[in-house]
Design an enzyme around this catalytic site. Structure first.
Site, PDB file in Angstrom:
ATOM      1  N   LYS A 129       6.113   2.412  16.593  1.00  0.00           N
ATOM      2  CA  LYS A 129       4.780   2.632  16.029  1.00  0.00           C
ATOM      3  C   LYS A 129       3.979   1.354  16.254  1.00  0.00           C
ATOM      4  O   LYS A 129       4.301   0.303  15.703  1.00  0.00           O
ATOM      5  CB  LYS A 129       4.889   2.957  14.542  1.00  0.00           C
ATOM      6  CG  LYS A 129       3.568   3.327  13.906  1.00  0.00           C
ATOM      7  CD  LYS A 129       3.797   3.835  12.485  1.00  0.00           C
ATOM      8  CE  LYS A 129       2.507   4.285  11.821  1.00  0.00           C
ATOM      9  NZ  LYS A 129       1.517   3.232  11.678  1.00  0.00           N
TER      10      LYS A 129
ATOM     11  N   CYS B 153      -7.330 -45.620   5.931  1.00  0.00           N
ATOM     12  CA  CYS B 153      -6.276 -44.983   5.127  1.00  0.00           C
ATOM     13  C   CYS B 153      -5.013 -44.910   5.983  1.00  0.00           C
ATOM     14  O   CYS B 153      -5.062 -44.417   7.125  1.00  0.00           O
ATOM     15  CB  CYS B 153      -6.717 -43.578   4.714  1.00  0.00           C
ATOM     16  SG  CYS B 153      -5.367 -42.592   4.029  1.00  0.00           S
TER      17      CYS B 153
ATOM     18  N   GLU C 116      -2.972   4.411  21.161  1.00  0.00           N
ATOM     19  CA  GLU C 116      -3.221   3.241  20.329  1.00  0.00           C
ATOM     20  C   GLU C 116      -3.805   2.112  21.179  1.00  0.00           C
ATOM     21  O   GLU C 116      -3.251   1.787  22.231  1.00  0.00           O
ATOM     22  CB  GLU C 116      -1.887   2.795  19.720  1.00  0.00           C
ATOM     23  CG  GLU C 116      -2.025   1.846  18.567  1.00  0.00           C
ATOM     24  CD  GLU C 116      -2.184   2.557  17.216  1.00  0.00           C
ATOM     25  OE1 GLU C 116      -2.364   3.800  17.199  1.00  0.00           O
ATOM     26  OE2 GLU C 116      -2.143   1.866  16.196  1.00  0.00           O
TER      27      GLU C 116
ATOM     28  N   TYR D 132       0.843  -1.198   0.000  1.00  0.00           N
ATOM     29  CA  TYR D 132       0.000   0.000   0.000  1.00  0.00           C
ATOM     30  C   TYR D 132       0.882   1.254   0.000  1.00  0.00           C
ATOM     31  O   TYR D 132       0.669   2.185  -0.775  1.00  0.00           O
ATOM     32  CB  TYR D 132      -0.926  -0.008   1.223  1.00  0.00           C
ATOM     33  CG  TYR D 132      -1.792   1.225   1.308  1.00  0.00           C
ATOM     34  CD1 TYR D 132      -3.022   1.277   0.665  1.00  0.00           C
ATOM     35  CD2 TYR D 132      -1.359   2.350   1.997  1.00  0.00           C
ATOM     36  CE1 TYR D 132      -3.804   2.419   0.712  1.00  0.00           C
ATOM     37  CE2 TYR D 132      -2.129   3.501   2.048  1.00  0.00           C
ATOM     38  CZ  TYR D 132      -3.354   3.526   1.408  1.00  0.00           C
ATOM     39  OH  TYR D 132      -4.111   4.670   1.450  1.00  0.00           O
TER      40      TYR D 132
ATOM     41  N   CYS E  89     -10.678 -37.702   2.656  1.00  0.00           N
ATOM     42  CA  CYS E  89     -10.562 -39.121   2.344  1.00  0.00           C
ATOM     43  C   CYS E  89     -11.511 -39.869   3.279  1.00  0.00           C
ATOM     44  O   CYS E  89     -11.464 -39.703   4.489  1.00  0.00           O
ATOM     45  CB  CYS E  89      -9.120 -39.584   2.572  1.00  0.00           C
ATOM     46  SG  CYS E  89      -8.961 -41.373   2.688  1.00  0.00           S
TER      47      CYS E  89
END
Ligand code: IVH
Length: 706
Positions: free
Chosen positions: A129, A446, A187, A49, A441
């Site tokens: 930051k 198996c 923040e 960006y 499966c």
């Protein structure tokens, strides 16, 4: 849109006109902005960006007439969408920061400062930051009156009810603060450890996972229900004020100190602080780039600010960002590499998972050569082909993930990957149920599933047999010494000691461990059955309710089993199918023959001795408990309380960061993990929550990384 449109350096720029490119970038940047800020689901990396934005800026610098009214270089985030949360409108916008994408751009910033001021600044302030969400807090007469997200700068969302549940956000400012109105910015974010824990729990509940801590924080904060926010343990760091001069400070570092006095958390690592030269700033930036993985929270760069607040107004702001600060971003953790093969792994319940095998590349210090492609739809959507060049990232900076194919590097003739409709291990049909992204499966026998079930049966979350790993499971099956998991109880010393890597001693040890497992708790046997959706939590509930395996089996063999209300319909269906399936009868009969003993009240005890085998030493003063209490806590968790550091010690718990304590010095010298009381209490809480030893260790690994 084709994939190569993301790239700023394609031939596009040469062939299409620059103007077309600018208009394309305008639309594209707007779209990515909305994906990031409104939908919390970005399609491209932040660094991609930033590159697109930088390209756009260069184009419109040459041709200002190409700028539109809502020019992307003037956008700050995106306005909130939907009528979910009430919106607020600011008179003073909350700005973004300009970015510096490399060291030379950091120096450009310092050049701009010098030019604007007319002299070389004496001091700068640096701060990590944080990768979370910007939030503004309004205090009237020292009381929190409103909390809002940034949104597009002017319009944000009112998240007051949610903010009130965040412990780091003071509802009342300490008396040292001015009385009138103050607006604090900071923040909201989620620690890496809390993020891991949240996704771990969501995975167990079959809920979609959050892509990274930022998205998890956004999803937890932009919520109509504050109870959800409150459970998520969000954190808050204050990093500024709408009008920092209200603190009375003349420098940014003193304004931060004032915020701290008022009761806010301010980031206080060595990366935050004032610096006397640009050379120092760059040195700090480099060391933060190296140390970012070791911080307990995600950071995506470093904010550099002119420390002298009194000069800010002289520099002013642009429409988007102040001129006295810059966000120096870390180089992306991306790499290009070639896909050599796409393998299909078959899981315990038969899921076919495509895995890309790639030429090894280094990303952020780790060598990566494999990445899951998740499922059939994902491979098709990304159209990854064998031979393709791909852009690889470390998602959440940990798990490798293919972002996309580099279309312009595709050689002609590469064929789309054909997802198999047969199990690559046993050849049985692999089917997809309607609405399910996963092809499975269907063959109970198996070999891949048999081996995965055996490995799970003896693993830490089931019978917890020490020294029994994947390799041994493989050998025992191929030697036909084991066919069903319970065959392990028939193994003899003679069977084992001739196997590769075994020998007399380790065979004796293994036999002893297998014998101990005969009396393991009931829930471990239930979990060991490998019934889809029946993991540790459900197994514990079932064990507590039914008390014995015969009781449990009897109930679920019925046409209409009476189950416990806390167990979901789908799970009940799976249990019924499992116990009535002819394929499982040998295994079930064998288990019944074992006569599992269930010691009384065992299921109510602390789950699984979550810290079994871990050794702790304490030193220095504890705040919330006495040494005796600490010892009891340790022992209740199944861990060992030691009085002196030795080579066997796993953790030293201390609140001292440095000092003369002999234990601390020895632990530092030995490289013993040092944690503080708060970390220890977190660890205890997790352990008691019953996440199980593996989960606690995984999470703790993240917690103590710093
Ligand atoms: S701003 C006031 N500091 O970055 C002086 N912003 O583009 C400068 N951000 O979304 C301090 N950590 O939420 C500042 N330490 C930090 C930051 C920070 C993260 C975010 C902010 C905004 C974006 C700015």
């Amino acid at each position: 849109m084709t994939n190569n449109d993301h790239s700023p350096t394609t031939n596009d720029t040469d062939t299409k006109s620059k103007k077309e490119r600018a208009s394309f970038l305008t639309r594209e940047l707007k779209r990515h902005n909305e994906l990031y800020y409104q939908k919390d689901s970005p399609e491209i990396e932040d660094s991609e960006y930033d590159q697109l934005l930088r390209e756009y800026e260069l184009l419109v610098r040459e041709h200002p007439e190409w700028r539109t009214e809502d020019s992307p270089d003037e956008m700050v985030g995106a306005a909130p969408v939907g009528a979910d949360l009430p919106q607020i409108t600011r008179t003073e916008p909350m700005l973004s920061l300009d970015k510096a994408l490399n060291e030379s751009e950091i120096l450009d910033f310092s050049g701009r400062l010098e030019k604007g001021l007319g002299f070389k600044p004496k001091s700068y302030y640096t701060m990590p930051k944080f990768d979370g969400l910007a939030v503004e807090l309004y205090y009237k007469n020292r009381t929190l009156s409103l909390a809002a997200t940034r949104g597009d700068g002017r319009q944000g969302e009112n998240i007051t009810a949610n903010a009130l549940t965040i412990k780091d956000i003071p509802t009342k400012l300490a008396s040292a603060s001015p009385a009138e109105e103050v607006v604090v910015r900071g923040e909201v974010f989620m620690d890496k450890a809390d993020f891991a824990r949240l996704n771990y729990a969501r995975e167990a509940q079959g809920l979609p996972l959050f892509a990274n801590p930022r998205n998890a924080a956004a999803g937890s904060l932009r919520q109509l229900n504050p109870d959800i926010t409150s459970e998520r343990n969000l954190k808050f760091f204050a990093y500024g004020l709408a009008r920092p001069e209200v603190t009375g400070a003349e420098t940014y570092d003193l304004a931060m100190a004032a915020l701290k006095q008022w009761g806010f958390k301010v980031e206080n690592s060595s990366f935050s602080g004032s610096r006397s030269s640009m050379a120092q700033v760059i040195e700090i930036f480099q060391s933060l780039s190296e140390e970012r993985d070791n911080l307990p929270f995600e950071v995506d760069g470093m904010v550099i600010t002119l420390n002298d607040l009194t000069k800010w107004s002289r520099l002013g702001t642009t429409a988007r960002a102040p001129r006295w600060a810059v966000a120096a971003k870390f180089p992306a953790r991306l790499a290009e590499t070639k896909v050599l093969a796409i393998n299909i792994q078959v899981g315990r319940f038969g899921s076919l998972t495509p895995v890309a095998i790639m030429s090894p590349v280094q990303i952020g210090g780790a060598t990566i050569s494999q990445a899951s492609l998740h499922n059939e739809d994902d491979v098709a959507r990304k159209d990854v082909r064998v031979g393709d060049w791909v852009l690889l990232k470390r998602a959440g900076d940990i798990i490798p993930d293919i972002v996309r194919v580099i279309a312009e590097k595709r050689s002609p003739g590469l064929l789309p990957f054909k997802f198999p409709t047969e199990c690559p291990v046993c050849g049985s049909p692999a089917k997809r149920r309607e609405g399910d992204a996963i092809r499975k499966c269907g063959n109970y026998f198996c070999p891949a599933k048999v081996q995965a079930r055996l490995t799970h049966f003896v693993s830490q979350n089931a019978l917890d047999i020490d020294g029994f790993g994947e390799k041994l499971a493989e050998t025992l099956l191929s030697e036909k010494l084991v066919k069903i998991p319970t065959d392990i109880f028939r193994l003899t010393l003679d069977n084992l000691k001739h196997l590769p890597r075994m020998g007399q001693k380790s065979s004796e040890k293994l036999i002893a461990a297998i014998n101990r497992a005969r009396t393991a708790e009931l829930w471990r046997f239930i979990n060991g059955l490998s019934v889809p959706l029946v993991g540790e939590t459900v197994s514990r509930l079932l064990a507590k309710h039914y008390k014995s395996l015969p009781e449990l089996i009897k109930e679920f063999k019925k046409e209409e089993p009476q189950s416990i209300s806390t167990i979901g319909e789908e799970t009940v269906k799976n249990l019924k199918a499992f116990f009535n399936d002819p394929c499982t009868q040998d295994f079930i009969d064998d288990l019944l023959g074992l006569n599992i003993v269930q010691p009384q009240a065992q299921e109510d005890a602390v789950p699984d001795n979550p810290l079994k085998g871990q050794k702790f030493v304490f030193t220095g003063k504890l705040n919330s408990m006495t040494r005796q209490e600490a010892k009891r806590k340790i022992e209740a968790l199944g861990a060992e309380f030691q009085t002196a550091i030795s080579s066997t010690t796993n953790y030293l718990v201390t609140n001292e960061e440095s000092g003369r304590s002999k234990k601390l010095l020895k632990a530092q010298a030995d490289g013993t993990t040092i944690i503080n009381e708060e970390d220890f209490l977190k660890m205890e809480k997790e352990a008691l929550n019953g996440l199980g030893q593996m989960a606690v260790r995984d999470i703790f690994q993240l917690l103590v990384k710093s």
